[in-house]
Design a protein around this motif. Structure first.
Motif, mmCIF file in Angstrom:
data_model
loop_
_atom_site.group_PDB
_atom_site.id
_atom_site.type_symbol
_atom_site.label_atom_id
_atom_site.label_comp_id
_atom_site.label_asym_id
_atom_site.label_seq_id
_atom_site.Cartn_x
_atom_site.Cartn_y
_atom_site.Cartn_z
ATOM 1 N N PHE A 59 0.753 -1.103 -0.006
ATOM 2 C CA PHE A 59 -0.081 -0.281 -0.221
ATOM 3 C C PHE A 59 0.840 1.126 -0.045
ATOM 4 C CE2 PHE A 59 -3.036 -3.027 1.462
ATOM 5 C CZ PHE A 59 -4.211 -2.790 0.401
ATOM 6 N N VAL A 60 2.019 1.115 0.014
ATOM 7 C CA VAL A 60 3.111 2.329 -0.416
ATOM 8 C C VAL A 60 2.533 3.098 -1.540
ATOM 9 C CG1 VAL A 60 5.292 3.012 -0.930
ATOM 10 C CG2 VAL A 60 5.144 1.453 0.936
ATOM 11 N N PRO A 61 2.241 4.203 -1.514
ATOM 12 C CA PRO A 61 1.965 5.016 -2.891
ATOM 13 C C PRO A 61 2.836 4.924 -3.878
ATOM 14 C CG PRO A 61 2.501 6.494 -1.039
ATOM 15 C CD PRO A 61 2.470 5.128 -0.387
ATOM 16 N N TRP A 62 3.366 3.890 -4.464
ATOM 17 C CA TRP A 62 4.570 3.646 -5.507
ATOM 18 C C TRP A 62 4.324 4.736 -6.647
ATOM 19 C CZ3 TRP A 62 8.375 1.761 -3.553
ATOM 20 C CH2 TRP A 62 8.145 0.479 -2.587
ATOM 21 N N PHE A 63 3.154 4.764 -7.150
ATOM 22 C CA PHE A 63 3.109 5.687 -8.143
ATOM 23 C C PHE A 63 3.368 7.133 -8.034
ATOM 24 C CE2 PHE A 63 0.576 8.668 -11.202
ATOM 25 C CZ PHE A 63 1.129 8.066 -12.565
ATOM 26 N N PHE A 64 2.703 7.603 -6.852
ATOM 27 C CA PHE A 64 2.870 8.883 -6.422
ATOM 28 C C PHE A 64 4.429 9.053 -6.064
ATOM 29 C CE2 PHE A 64 3.848 11.558 -2.651
ATOM 30 C CZ PHE A 64 3.361 12.787 -2.969
ATOM 31 N N LEU A 65 5.084 8.097 -5.288
ATOM 32 C CA LEU A 65 6.413 8.283 -4.903
ATOM 33 C C LEU A 65 7.426 8.310 -6.078
ATOM 34 C CD1 LEU A 65 8.410 7.945 -2.463
ATOM 35 C CD2 LEU A 65 8.313 5.532 -2.801
ATOM 36 N N LEU A 66 7.164 7.354 -6.944
ATOM 37 C CA LEU A 66 7.990 7.049 -8.133
ATOM 38 C C LEU A 66 8.162 8.062 -9.323
ATOM 39 C CD1 LEU A 66 8.512 3.395 -7.896
ATOM 40 C CD2 LEU A 66 10.035 4.834 -7.010
ATOM 41 N N PHE A 67 6.987 8.658 -9.753
ATOM 42 C CA PHE A 67 6.572 9.693 -10.496
ATOM 43 C C PHE A 67 6.170 11.045 -10.267
ATOM 44 C CE2 PHE A 67 5.643 5.216 -12.457
ATOM 45 C CZ PHE A 67 6.451 5.381 -13.335
#
Length: 127
Positions: A59-67
């Protein structure tokens, strides 16, 4: 009635794989690392080490974090400023997640806070 979400529900591995490539390409690894460190330390603090498992990391916000966080135009150019930028975004995201009315978009408010914080960072090319 739908809340804003910046996670890739269908294919998180694809968001992580492509996002890692994006993060490396724009050279924002330190910024992402500082946000992730603050975020995971908070998860450990509110729960226990057993709660920080693959299920929680899913549930880490990967899209937010990496983009979104790595946007080169709005993020600072120097490593020490990147670290502060990511940490401020992480702390503000955590803070806003507890404020009614702001919690549904805490990631965006955290990013806004980090962008506002950027104004106090030095702007010289060698800073």
């Amino acid at each position: 009635g739908t809340t804003l979400a910046w996670n890739a529900d269908s294919f998180p591995w694809l968001a992580i794989l492509l996002g890692a490539g994006n993060t490396w390409r724009v050279r924002k690894v330190w910024q992402v690392g500082s946000f992730l460190a603050v975020y995971l330390l908070f998860l450990i603090f509110i729960g226990s080490i057993q709660h920080v498992t693959f299920y929680t990391i899913y549930f880490v916000p990967w899209f937010f974090l990496l983009f979104m966080l790595t946007e080169p135009v709005t993020s600072p150019p120097r490593r020490h400023n990147e670290i502060m930028f990511g940490a401020v975004a992480g702390l503000a995201t955590i803070g806003f997640s507890y404020v009614p009315g702001f919690n549904s978009a805490a990631l965006l408010w955290g990013l806004l806070a980090a962008n506002l914080f950027r104004f106090v960072l030095p702007t010289r090319p060698n800073s």
